[in-house]
Every structure is written in C-alpha cells, then in structure tokens.
Design a protein around this motif. Sequence first.
Motif, short mmCIF file in Angstrom:
data_model
loop_
_atom_site.label_atom_id
_atom_site.label_comp_id
_atom_site.label_asym_id
_atom_site.label_seq_id
_atom_site.Cartn_x
_atom_site.Cartn_y
_atom_site.Cartn_z
N CYS A 73 36.57 52.48 37.04
CA CYS A 73 36.51 51.11 36.53
C CYS A 73 35.40 50.96 35.49
O CYS A 73 35.59 50.33 34.44
CB CYS A 73 36.29 50.13 37.67
N ASN A 77 35.89 50.13 31.60
CA ASN A 77 35.26 48.90 31.15
C ASN A 77 34.24 49.14 30.04
O ASN A 77 33.89 48.22 29.29
CB ASN A 77 34.59 48.20 32.33
N HIS A 85 38.22 45.03 35.88
CA HIS A 85 37.54 44.49 37.06
C HIS A 85 37.59 45.52 38.18
O HIS A 85 38.31 46.53 38.10
CB HIS A 85 38.23 43.20 37.52
N ILE A 88 39.28 42.80 42.94
CA ILE A 88 39.33 41.34 42.92
C ILE A 88 40.03 40.79 44.16
O ILE A 88 39.93 39.59 44.46
CB ILE A 88 40.03 40.81 41.65
N VAL A 96 34.46 41.42 40.14
CA VAL A 96 34.72 41.39 38.70
C VAL A 96 34.10 42.61 38.02
O VAL A 96 33.42 43.42 38.65
CB VAL A 96 34.18 40.09 38.07
N ALA A 97 34.35 42.76 36.73
CA ALA A 97 33.85 43.89 35.96
C ALA A 97 32.33 43.98 36.04
O ALA A 97 31.64 42.97 36.19
CB ALA A 97 34.29 43.77 34.50
N GLN A 101 29.04 40.93 36.63
CA GLN A 101 28.67 40.68 38.02
C GLN A 101 27.40 39.86 38.18
O GLN A 101 27.23 39.18 39.20
CB GLN A 101 28.54 42.02 38.76
N VAL A 124 43.88 36.00 36.21
CA VAL A 124 43.22 37.26 35.84
C VAL A 124 43.79 37.78 34.52
O VAL A 124 43.05 38.17 33.61
CB VAL A 124 43.39 38.32 36.94
N PHE A 136 42.51 45.69 36.97
CA PHE A 136 41.63 45.76 38.13
C PHE A 136 42.13 46.88 39.02
O PHE A 136 43.17 47.48 38.77
CB PHE A 136 41.63 44.42 38.89
#
Length: 299
Positions: A73, A77, A85, A88, A96-97, A101, A124, A136
């Motif tokens: 992730c 990201n 994310h 979730i 969240v990403a 956060q 989302v 996510f």
Amino acid sequence: MPPVPYLRYRITFVSRHDERRSFVGRQEPRYIPVKTNYGPPEKSSMDRTVTELPIPVRFIILNATRTGSNFLCTVLNSHPDILCHHEIFNPHVIGVARHLQDSDFRLGSMEERESDPVEFLDRVWRTNLGRAAVGFKMCLWQHEAAYRAVLPDHGVRKVLLKRRNRVKSFVSLLLARQTGEWVVYDDRGAPAPRPRVHVDRAALAENIALHERFYAETERSLNETAQDHVLLWYEDLFSPRGIEPALAFLGAAGRPVQPNGQTLKLTPVALRETISNFDTLSEELRGSDLEAELHELGC
C-alpha cells in the motif's frame, strides 16, 4: 471517440471536533470536481477548492494475513498517480492512506460504513484527491458485504497479493498477535525487540488451509466472471521490477518514478532466531514441502 464520462460531487469537511464529517455527492455525465488539498478547512470557509478530472481507475488489493500488504500500500501510494488506502473495512479502524493518517481527512464514520457499505465504497471511489487511481486493501473475508460487492464488479481492478513462504507468514502472524505491532512505519522509530514464539504444526497447517481457501474462492470467482487480475508475490516486491506489473495494470506505468515503501520488516531473516521450538518443528516438517520454507533465509 466519445468523451470520457465524468462525475460531479462536492466534498464537505467540518470541524475536527465535530464527528459529523460528510461527503455529499450526485452523479452527472460530464464533470468530477475533486478536493486538491486534504488539510484542515480554512477558518473563513468549510468548502475546499476543487478541480475537474476524469473518473479514476478503481482497484482493490486482496490478500491473506502477513503477506506484505501494508508495504505494498505504501509503495503504491508513493506514486503520484495512485491513492492507495489501507484496510478501510478493518473492524477497528478506517485505515486511510499513510500520508493522510495524521490529517483531518476522513472518509466517514464507522457507523456510516456499517449502515451502508456500498454507499461507503462509492464515497471511497469518488474521493480520489486528484490522483488517477484510487484503491484499498482487504484482508481475507474482512467485511463480507464489501467483499461480495467488489468481487464481481468488473469496474474494480483486482490485485492479488500472496507470499511464497507460508511458514514465515504464520510466524509473522504470531509475532503480531504477541507484540501488538501489526505495522511499524519507518518514521515512527524502530520496532520492539522480537520475542520468541512457539509454532504448533497443526495451527500452521490450519492457517495455510485458510489462506488457500480464500485465494481459491477469490480466483475462482474472478475466472468465472472473466475478470483480468494481476498476481504479486511478497518476495518480489523488494526487487527493482517487483512493482511494475501492478503499475502497468493500474495504468501508471511509464512514469519516471521509483515508488518507495514506508514499513519496516518485523520478522527476522532466520526463523531459528524466533521460533522457540525450531529443532522440534524442523523434525516434524522433515520431508514435507514446508521444510525448505522453515530453513529459508531472506524475505
């Protein structure tokens, strides 16, 4: 070629002290305004500046426990075109990403998520923050309603993440349960010293069977509905080209970017350092397909 369809929506943030943060949206055929900043609202206005962008690529990472999903992730990201994310639909938090956060960014409350998971999913997808792809991760059957809604959806691209070394995956799970450290980010200091754990052969086999059942069901559904997907392996994520299949699948290939992960590895390279009954387990696994995994060094 017909124009790309667009959505129109508006994101509204309220004070950090008010839990009623809301995202109010409606669909139209031409535009998608997206919030360009995710910090706290200006004192003079609760509305954020918006810009118009095409509908983003939607994706989900489907994985079993302790397969490197948090690392993946953060790698995805870190790409400027991807908003990824974490969990979730985690029962305890809306993950969240990473870069969001510690901000005022919210996708909604746990109550909103549980009362209407499909609407929460739509929220989302709409909230892409100006990035070309939004997604996510989901661990096993973490949220049955969300899993059943996303799996047959051809509009959501599927990334499957697996780990070849099943013994290390299980040891990592035992360590996380014992220490309470499920993820440690590289900007939060070093993880606590690793304790030694006892590995029960029957529990190991049960965990492997659970993972195999999840992947079998997921891949069977994708095949039956003729959905393309990309398969990634934890052990390959650390190589220079390990992330390229996912980037290409999400339409983010060809950018002069070297994505970087932000999590620390929590399982020692040599399992002998961690498994308290290593010699006994080694004898129990002798001649099985798990013997080599127990003694393997590396990821």
